[in-house]
Design an enzyme around this catalytic site. Sequence first.
Site, PDB file in Angstrom:
ATOM      1  N   LYS A  12      -8.435   7.130 -19.707  1.00 51.59           N
ATOM      2  CA  LYS A  12      -8.778   7.647 -21.030  1.00 51.59           C
ATOM      3  C   LYS A  12      -7.578   7.559 -21.976  1.00 51.59           C
ATOM      4  O   LYS A  12      -7.141   6.476 -22.276  1.00 51.59           O
ATOM      5  CB  LYS A  12      -9.322   9.073 -20.885  1.00 51.59           C
ATOM      6  CG  LYS A  12     -10.329   9.247 -19.728  1.00 51.59           C
ATOM      7  CD  LYS A  12     -11.634   8.489 -19.946  1.00 51.59           C
ATOM      8  CE  LYS A  12     -12.498   8.356 -18.702  1.00 51.59           C
ATOM      9  NZ  LYS A  12     -12.826   9.584 -17.999  1.00 51.59           N
TER      10      LYS A  12
ATOM     11  N   ARG B  61       0.822  -1.221   0.000  1.00 44.88           N
ATOM     12  CA  ARG B  61       0.000   0.000   0.000  1.00 44.88           C
ATOM     13  C   ARG B  61       0.847   1.259   0.000  1.00 44.88           C
ATOM     14  O   ARG B  61       0.386   2.336  -0.330  1.00 44.88           O
ATOM     15  CB  ARG B  61      -0.994  -0.012   1.173  1.00 44.88           C
ATOM     16  CG  ARG B  61      -2.027   1.072   1.068  1.00 44.88           C
ATOM     17  CD  ARG B  61      -3.243   0.977   2.000  1.00 44.88           C
ATOM     18  NE  ARG B  61      -3.223  -0.074   2.974  1.00 44.88           N
ATOM     19  CZ  ARG B  61      -2.607   0.023   4.164  1.00 44.88           C
ATOM     20  NH1 ARG B  61      -1.990   1.133   4.508  1.00 44.88           N
ATOM     21  NH2 ARG B  61      -2.629  -0.988   4.996  1.00 44.88           N
TER      22      ARG B  61
ATOM     23  N   TYR C 167     -16.517  17.317 -14.258  1.00 46.34           N
ATOM     24  CA  TYR C 167     -16.999  15.942 -14.283  1.00 46.34           C
ATOM     25  C   TYR C 167     -18.073  15.781 -13.205  1.00 46.34           C
ATOM     26  O   TYR C 167     -17.905  16.254 -12.078  1.00 46.34           O
ATOM     27  CB  TYR C 167     -15.794  15.024 -14.014  1.00 46.34           C
ATOM     28  CG  TYR C 167     -16.027  13.569 -14.270  1.00 46.34           C
ATOM     29  CD1 TYR C 167     -16.191  13.092 -15.573  1.00 46.34           C
ATOM     30  CD2 TYR C 167     -16.051  12.653 -13.227  1.00 46.34           C
ATOM     31  CE1 TYR C 167     -16.382  11.751 -15.807  1.00 46.34           C
ATOM     32  CE2 TYR C 167     -16.234  11.304 -13.458  1.00 46.34           C
ATOM     33  CZ  TYR C 167     -16.409  10.854 -14.754  1.00 46.34           C
ATOM     34  OH  TYR C 167     -16.586   9.522 -14.975  1.00 46.34           O
TER      35      TYR C 167
ATOM     36  N   ASP D  20      -7.870  19.538 -14.126  1.00 46.35           N
ATOM     37  CA  ASP D  20      -8.090  18.178 -14.605  1.00 46.35           C
ATOM     38  C   ASP D  20      -7.853  18.237 -16.115  1.00 46.35           C
ATOM     39  O   ASP D  20      -8.644  18.807 -16.860  1.00 46.35           O
ATOM     40  CB  ASP D  20      -9.519  17.734 -14.276  1.00 46.35           C
ATOM     41  CG  ASP D  20      -9.831  16.320 -14.753  1.00 46.35           C
ATOM     42  OD1 ASP D  20      -9.165  15.847 -15.697  1.00 46.35           O
ATOM     43  OD2 ASP D  20     -10.767  15.696 -14.206  1.00 46.35           O
TER      44      ASP D  20
HETATM   45  C1  LIG Z   1     -13.346   9.926 -16.698  1.00 46.22           C
HETATM   46  C2  LIG Z   1     -13.018  11.209 -16.069  1.00 46.22           C
HETATM   47  C3  LIG Z   1     -12.793  11.311 -14.696  1.00 46.22           C
HETATM   48  C4  LIG Z   1     -12.930  10.115 -13.772  1.00 46.22           C
HETATM   49  O1  LIG Z   1     -11.940   9.176 -14.027  1.00 46.22           O
HETATM   50  P1  LIG Z   1     -12.121   7.589 -13.727  1.00 46.22           P
HETATM   51  O2  LIG Z   1     -10.850   7.024 -14.224  1.00 46.22           O
HETATM   52  O3  LIG Z   1     -13.331   7.152 -14.502  1.00 46.22           O
HETATM   53  O4  LIG Z   1     -12.325   7.457 -12.269  1.00 46.22           O
HETATM   54  C5  LIG Z   1     -12.442  12.532 -14.176  1.00 46.22           C
HETATM   55  N1  LIG Z   1     -12.337  13.627 -14.954  1.00 46.22           N
HETATM   56  C6  LIG Z   1     -12.557  13.567 -16.284  1.00 46.22           C
HETATM   57  C7  LIG Z   1     -12.412  14.804 -17.092  1.00 46.22           C
HETATM   58  C8  LIG Z   1     -12.904  12.363 -16.883  1.00 46.22           C
HETATM   59  O5  LIG Z   1     -13.137  12.310 -18.196  1.00 46.22           O
END
Ligand SMILES: *Cc1c(COP(=O)(O)O)cnc(C)c1O
Length: 399
Positions: A213, A63, A116, A188
């Site tokens: 992504k 961890r 998001y 983000d």
């Molecule tokens: C998908 C996404 C998230 C969340 O990410 P996960 O990997 O699904 O937990 C956060 N911010 C944006 C802009 C996203 O497209």
Amino acid sequence: MWKDKGKSFGSLATRAVHAGEGRQKYADSLTTPIVQSSTFTFKDSKEIEAYTKEKKDRFEYGRYGNPTEKIAERRLADLEGAEDCLVFSSGMMAITTTILALVRTGDHIIMTDDSYKKTLEFCNSYLKRFGIECTIVPFGDYEALEAAIKPNTRFIFSESPTNPYLNVFDLVRFNEIARRHKIMSIIDSTFATPFNQRPLEFGIDLVTHSATKYLAGHNDILAGCVLGKKEIIDKIRALHKSMGGLIDPHCCYLLLRGLKTFPLRVEHQNKSALTVARFLEGHAGIQKVYYPFLESHRHYTIAKEQMVGGGGVVSFDIKGDLELAKRFMDALEMIYIAPSLGGVETLITHPATVSYYDYTREARYELGITDTLFRLSVGIEDVQDIMGDIERALAKARK
Ligand SMILES: *Cc1c(COP(=O)(O)O)cnc(C)c1O
């Protein structure tokens, strides 16, 4: 060798393959070994002392860190031009752990309304329970953002580009506001990736990614990361050790594998998405197209200034009603209907019936989520096939 933070994309392509690990690996393996171990052994009491008293850098318990994970962290830090990086089991784990590490009861934070959905939900409902107040300001309203700052504001958080309209925040102004008020700034940058945009070069304090992504890029794992100065990442790492939102070593290997081709994929997806966006804009069956590198986009100028490419996501409104929108979706043959984005397969999502299915039509329209809006994540297939599928489905839906 991999330390240079030059903007040359040739060098980004090379670093995506090599950065973060030594030339000679365990058992002379060419690829990164998956260290599938929940704990790490000490040879003897001397080694324990070297670790505890002399602070020798090594692994102790899963961890607290794992060798495969460490390499992913180093590689990501290199690509983003960050001092340090922390990898998580998902993008949301990265965001929530980061936020929790930075706030305490009585603090105030500011988010933009285009964020998001789950990030907004976390800040708006869960943080509230702990006495942390969150103000949500309209995206792109710099005056409202600055006016919302109070003495107890800890940070401002925004995405750029955003979902689904691909709005782009002026990172210079975002950073100036944060500096003027001595608060932290977090971006983000999931939709952009370090290929298209490097918020840290604008002075932003922290960058988060859903590595699910583009970074991993194959629609097969969930992962996330946060990047920035070591001093801040250390604080988040300390909480991460208690929260335990670890990525497992197998998953981390897939992230590393995906990262090797991410500059190739994103460069290709930038080109294909622009081609698709232009095709849609010229199509009689389309009402409106949202793509930051289209002249018609409201943030075209700023996008061109701070981004290398417009990314792989194109949103569009088709002419017609909800029934026509459903017929269009149902007529697609190659493009998959699925949430998520950034992978090799082209995916389409219909926000009105998926992410906003539980909203009333009025509430949806207030947010701009119309019955006929689609978000397309352009994959790496031949762009002619992607456009062909859309063309055919639009024609079929109209019959
Ligand atoms: C998908 C996404 C998230 C969340 O990410 P996960 O990997 O699904 O937990 C956060 N911010 C944006 C802009 C996203 O497209």
